[in-house]
Scaffold this motif. Structure first.
Motif, PDB file in Angstrom:
ATOM      1  N   LEU A  80       0.824  -1.204   0.000  1.00 13.97           N
ATOM      2  CA  LEU A  80       0.000   0.000   0.000  1.00 13.97           C
ATOM      3  C   LEU A  80       0.859   1.255   0.000  1.00 13.97           C
ATOM      4  CD1 LEU A  80      -2.519  -1.056   2.809  1.00 13.97           C
ATOM      5  CD2 LEU A  80      -2.703  -1.485   0.344  1.00 13.97           C
ATOM      6  N   GLY A  81       0.194   2.369  -0.295  1.00 11.68           N
ATOM      7  CA  GLY A  81       0.852   3.660  -0.241  1.00 11.68           C
ATOM      8  C   GLY A  81       0.194   4.639  -1.185  1.00 11.68           C
ATOM      9  N   PRO A  82       0.424   5.929  -0.982  1.00 12.89           N
ATOM     10  CA  PRO A  82      -0.165   6.936  -1.870  1.00 12.89           C
ATOM     11  C   PRO A  82       0.432   6.836  -3.266  1.00 12.89           C
ATOM     12  CG  PRO A  82       1.418   7.938  -0.379  1.00 12.89           C
ATOM     13  CD  PRO A  82       1.257   6.529   0.082  1.00 12.89           C
ATOM     14  N   GLU A 139      -2.959  -2.223  -4.151  1.00 16.77           N
ATOM     15  CA  GLU A 139      -4.389  -1.917  -4.229  1.00 16.77           C
ATOM     16  C   GLU A 139      -4.713  -0.669  -3.410  1.00 16.77           C
ATOM     17  OE1 GLU A 139      -7.450  -1.643  -5.744  1.00 16.77           O
ATOM     18  OE2 GLU A 139      -6.685  -3.627  -6.306  1.00 16.77           O
ATOM     19  N   HIS A 140      -5.711   0.108  -3.894  1.00 17.61           N
ATOM     20  CA  HIS A 140      -6.211   1.262  -3.151  1.00 17.61           C
ATOM     21  C   HIS A 140      -7.593   1.009  -2.556  1.00 17.61           C
ATOM     22  CE1 HIS A 140      -3.025   4.077  -4.074  1.00 17.61           C
ATOM     23  NE2 HIS A 140      -3.102   3.783  -5.358  1.00 17.61           N
ATOM     24  N   VAL A 141      -8.221  -0.113  -2.901  1.00 21.98           N
ATOM     25  CA  VAL A 141      -9.561  -0.413  -2.390  1.00 21.98           C
ATOM     26  C   VAL A 141      -9.397  -1.103  -1.034  1.00 21.98           C
ATOM     27  CG1 VAL A 141     -11.748  -1.599  -2.823  1.00 21.98           C
ATOM     28  CG2 VAL A 141     -10.419  -0.681  -4.754  1.00 21.98           C
ATOM     29  N   MET A 142      -9.634  -0.350   0.029  1.00 16.41           N
ATOM     30  CA  MET A 142      -9.350  -0.868   1.368  1.00 16.41           C
ATOM     31  C   MET A 142     -10.253  -2.025   1.766  1.00 16.41           C
ATOM     32  SD  MET A 142      -6.701   0.521   2.574  1.00 16.41           S
ATOM     33  CE  MET A 142      -5.995   0.728   0.932  1.00 16.41           C
ATOM     34  N   ASP A 143     -11.487  -2.053   1.271  1.00 16.24           N
ATOM     35  CA  ASP A 143     -12.352  -3.197   1.571  1.00 16.24           C
ATOM     36  C   ASP A 143     -11.740  -4.481   1.024  1.00 16.24           C
ATOM     37  OD1 ASP A 143     -14.169  -1.631   2.880  1.00 16.24           O
ATOM     38  OD2 ASP A 143     -15.574  -1.484   1.190  1.00 16.24           O
ATOM     39  N   ALA A 144     -11.146  -4.409  -0.158  1.00 16.44           N
ATOM     40  CA  ALA A 144     -10.497  -5.574  -0.746  1.00 16.44           C
ATOM     41  C   ALA A 144      -9.255  -5.956   0.041  1.00 16.44           C
ATOM     42  CB  ALA A 144     -10.139  -5.292  -2.204  1.00 16.44           C
ATOM     43  N   VAL A 145      -8.489  -4.966   0.448  1.00 14.29           N
ATOM     44  CA  VAL A 145      -7.280  -5.238   1.232  1.00 14.29           C
ATOM     45  C   VAL A 145      -7.631  -5.952   2.525  1.00 14.29           C
ATOM     46  CG1 VAL A 145      -5.417  -4.133   2.545  1.00 14.29           C
ATOM     47  CG2 VAL A 145      -5.945  -3.355   0.215  1.00 14.29           C
ATOM     48  N   ARG A 146      -8.652  -5.454   3.210  1.00 19.13           N
ATOM     49  CA  ARG A 146      -9.056  -6.077   4.473  1.00 19.13           C
ATOM     50  C   ARG A 146      -9.569  -7.497   4.253  1.00 19.13           C
ATOM     51  NH1 ARG A 146     -11.220  -0.667   5.205  1.00 19.13           N
ATOM     52  NH2 ARG A 146     -10.142   0.416   6.901  1.00 19.13           N
ATOM     53  N   ALA A 177       0.327  -6.937  10.633  1.00 26.54           N
ATOM     54  CA  ALA A 177      -1.064  -7.338  10.477  1.00 26.54           C
ATOM     55  C   ALA A 177      -1.874  -6.165   9.924  1.00 26.54           C
ATOM     56  CB  ALA A 177      -1.630  -7.785  11.823  1.00 26.54           C
ATOM     57  N   THR A 178      -2.683  -6.437   8.915  1.00 24.93           N
ATOM     58  CA  THR A 178      -3.382  -5.372   8.196  1.00 24.93           C
ATOM     59  C   THR A 178      -4.204  -4.487   9.126  1.00 24.93           C
ATOM     60  OG1 THR A 178      -3.460  -6.682   6.173  1.00 24.93           O
ATOM     61  CG2 THR A 178      -5.070  -4.904   6.380  1.00 24.93           C
ATOM     62  N   ALA A 179      -4.959  -5.093  10.032  1.00 23.55           N
ATOM     63  CA  ALA A 179      -5.811  -4.304  10.921  1.00 23.55           C
ATOM     64  C   ALA A 179      -4.994  -3.327  11.754  1.00 23.55           C
ATOM     65  CB  ALA A 179      -6.612  -5.228  11.829  1.00 23.55           C
ATOM     66  N   GLU A 180      -3.809  -3.756  12.187  1.00 23.49           N
ATOM     67  CA  GLU A 180      -2.965  -2.883  12.992  1.00 23.49           C
ATOM     68  C   GLU A 180      -2.277  -1.827  12.135  1.00 23.49           C
ATOM     69  OE1 GLU A 180      -3.047  -2.938  16.286  1.00 23.49           O
ATOM     70  OE2 GLU A 180      -4.570  -4.488  15.966  1.00 23.49           O
ATOM     71  N   VAL A 181      -1.795  -2.234  10.955  1.00 21.40           N
ATOM     72  CA  VAL A 181      -1.112  -1.294  10.068  1.00 21.40           C
ATOM     73  C   VAL A 181      -2.039  -0.146   9.675  1.00 21.40           C
ATOM     74  CG1 VAL A 181      -0.237  -1.053   7.698  1.00 21.40           C
ATOM     75  CG2 VAL A 181       0.616  -2.895   9.167  1.00 21.40           C
ATOM     76  N   ARG A 207      -1.437   9.333   8.526  1.00 23.57           N
ATOM     77  CA  ARG A 207      -0.970  10.648   8.061  1.00 23.57           C
ATOM     78  C   ARG A 207      -0.507  10.585   6.614  1.00 23.57           C
ATOM     79  NH1 ARG A 207       1.409  10.826  13.227  1.00 23.57           N
ATOM     80  NH2 ARG A 207       3.387  10.127  12.329  1.00 23.57           N
ATOM     81  N   ALA A 208       0.191   9.503   6.255  1.00 24.97           N
ATOM     82  CA  ALA A 208       0.795   9.422   4.924  1.00 24.97           C
ATOM     83  C   ALA A 208      -0.226   9.142   3.833  1.00 24.97           C
ATOM     84  CB  ALA A 208       1.868   8.326   4.913  1.00 24.97           C
ATOM     85  N   TYR A 209      -1.311   8.432   4.185  1.00 23.97           N
ATOM     86  CA  TYR A 209      -2.090   7.886   3.084  1.00 23.97           C
ATOM     87  C   TYR A 209      -3.582   7.758   3.337  1.00 23.97           C
ATOM     88  CZ  TYR A 209      -3.607   4.227  -0.254  1.00 23.97           C
ATOM     89  OH  TYR A 209      -4.256   3.487  -1.190  1.00 23.97           O
ATOM     90  N   LEU A 210      -3.969   7.083   4.409  1.00 23.19           N
ATOM     91  CA  LEU A 210      -5.303   6.555   4.473  1.00 23.19           C
ATOM     92  C   LEU A 210      -6.380   7.562   4.866  1.00 23.19           C
ATOM     93  CD1 LEU A 210      -4.432   3.147   6.095  1.00 23.19           C
ATOM     94  CD2 LEU A 210      -5.048   3.552   3.730  1.00 23.19           C
ATOM     95  N   GLY A 211      -6.090   8.436   5.784  1.00 23.46           N
ATOM     96  CA  GLY A 211      -7.138   9.297   6.313  1.00 23.46           C
ATOM     97  C   GLY A 211      -7.914   8.575   7.406  1.00 23.46           C
ATOM     98  N   GLU A 212      -8.524   9.320   8.295  1.00 20.71           N
ATOM     99  CA  GLU A 212      -9.147   8.728   9.476  1.00 20.71           C
ATOM    100  C   GLU A 212     -10.242   7.724   9.135  1.00 20.71           C
ATOM    101  OE1 GLU A 212      -8.197   8.924  12.457  1.00 20.71           O
ATOM    102  OE2 GLU A 212      -6.705  10.505  12.303  1.00 20.71           O
ATOM    103  N   SER A 213     -11.048   8.012   8.116  1.00 20.88           N
ATOM    104  CA  SER A 213     -12.199   7.127   7.826  1.00 20.88           C
ATOM    105  C   SER A 213     -11.741   5.754   7.396  1.00 20.88           C
ATOM    106  CB  SER A 213     -13.089   7.746   6.761  1.00 20.88           C
ATOM    107  OG  SER A 213     -12.377   7.918   5.543  1.00 20.88           O
ATOM    108  N   ASP A 214     -10.693   5.678   6.564  1.00 19.92           N
ATOM    109  CA  ASP A 214     -10.202   4.393   6.106  1.00 19.92           C
ATOM    110  C   ASP A 214      -9.358   3.703   7.169  1.00 19.92           C
ATOM    111  OD1 ASP A 214     -11.288   3.880   3.642  1.00 19.92           O
ATOM    112  OD2 ASP A 214      -9.855   5.123   2.577  1.00 19.92           O
ATOM    113  N   ALA A 215      -8.864   4.444   8.135  1.00 15.37           N
ATOM    114  CA  ALA A 215      -7.993   3.845   9.141  1.00 15.37           C
ATOM    115  C   ALA A 215      -8.760   3.107  10.214  1.00 15.37           C
ATOM    116  CB  ALA A 215      -7.128   4.923   9.803  1.00 15.37           C
ATOM    117  N   VAL A 216     -10.061   3.269  10.249  1.00 17.02           N
ATOM    118  CA  VAL A 216     -10.884   2.566  11.232  1.00 17.02           C
ATOM    119  C   VAL A 216     -11.431   1.287  10.609  1.00 17.02           C
ATOM    120  CG1 VAL A 216     -12.914   2.717  12.705  1.00 17.02           C
ATOM    121  CG2 VAL A 216     -11.486   4.732  12.339  1.00 17.02           C
ATOM    122  N   ALA A 217     -11.138   0.145  11.211  1.00 20.01           N
ATOM    123  CA  ALA A 217     -11.551  -1.131  10.634  1.00 20.01           C
ATOM    124  C   ALA A 217     -13.059  -1.275  10.715  1.00 20.01           C
ATOM    125  CB  ALA A 217     -10.870  -2.277  11.366  1.00 20.01           C
TER     126      ALA A 217
END
Length: 244
Positions: free
Chosen positions: A36-38, A196-203, A222-226, A234-244
């Protein structure tokens, strides 16, 4: 046990720009890992170096203990690396089945004509294109071109499958189909490195995630922790995507 993939201090420079800066990680056989990454963080450049589409400036890549960095792309493919691309690459003048046959017949030990035809039909069925081998590849819809590209990648019988935003551009129902297809491949033991940028798929697909930013690895775990890591947020996801 030797990891299937080992990357040590991998670096890529374009003139004065360092696109990938001393990246190191390994993957065990059967893992599904998200990279992952921007945009511009170096993810696709890493895939390009693993698959031989770009030479590394420094560092080493090993597959099953064999050093593959420095080899041309066709030699790396013969060692067991297959990939898809951000933009689907089809052979438009060929049929769907002929696109898949091109990969099957490229193998070091190619199958007979009859065996190759049977395997191509089996792979097309596996990705949801049963009975459509005779159709022109250029006439397929976007998701079906992606399915065909995946069947072609599998035609090389890879030990490592690199998927570069394979799920991008799909509508919600197509996305569900795509996730299920990749999950089934991984369930059979296929090792998958997924950009991938689709976080639902990543999870859904990847228990482990590696995150890059500005060419460097900033997280691996571990994906949930990362996805909750403050630096990743800060680098990429934003708060909404960072919450599982």
């Amino acid at each position: 046990m030797t990891p299937l993939l080992s990357i040590d201090e991998l670096t890529k420079r374009f003139g004065g720009l360092t696109a990938v800066d001393r990246i190191s990680f390994s993957m065990e056989e059967g893992e599904a890992v998200a990279l992952l990454g921007p945009n511009g963080s170096g993810k696709t450049t890493v895939l390009n170096m693993i698959s031989g589409h770009l030479p590394a400036s420094a560092g080493r890549i090993r597959l099953g203990g064999t050093t593959i960095s420095g080899l041309p792309a066709h030699r790396i493919a013969h060692h067991g690396v297959a990939r898809t691309f951000q933009l689907v690459r089809v052979l438009p003048s060929l049929s769907v089945e002929e696109n898949v046959l091109a990969a099957i017949r490229f193998r070091v030990r190619p199958a007979s004509a009859a065996e190759a035809d049977e395997e191509a039909r089996s792979l097309l069925e596996r990705v949801g294109l049963a009975g459509r081998g005779g159709e022109p590849a250029a006439a397929l819809t976007y998701i079906d071109q992606k399915r065909m590209e995946l069947a072609r990648a599998l035609g090389s019988r890879p030990s490592l499958l690199l998927l570069d935003e394979w799920l991008a551009g799909l509508n919600p129902s197509e996305l569900r189909i795509g996730i299920d297809l990749i999950a089934r491949l991984n369930d059979t033991g296929m090792t998958v490195l997924l950009v991938e940028h689709v976080m639902d798929a990543v999870r859904a697909l990847c228990p482990r995630a590696i995150v890059m930013n500005a060419g460097r690895k900033i997280a691996d775990g571990a994906t949930a922790e990362v996805l909750k890591d403050p630096e990743v947020v800060r680098a990429y996801l934003g708060e909404s995507d960072a919450v599982a």
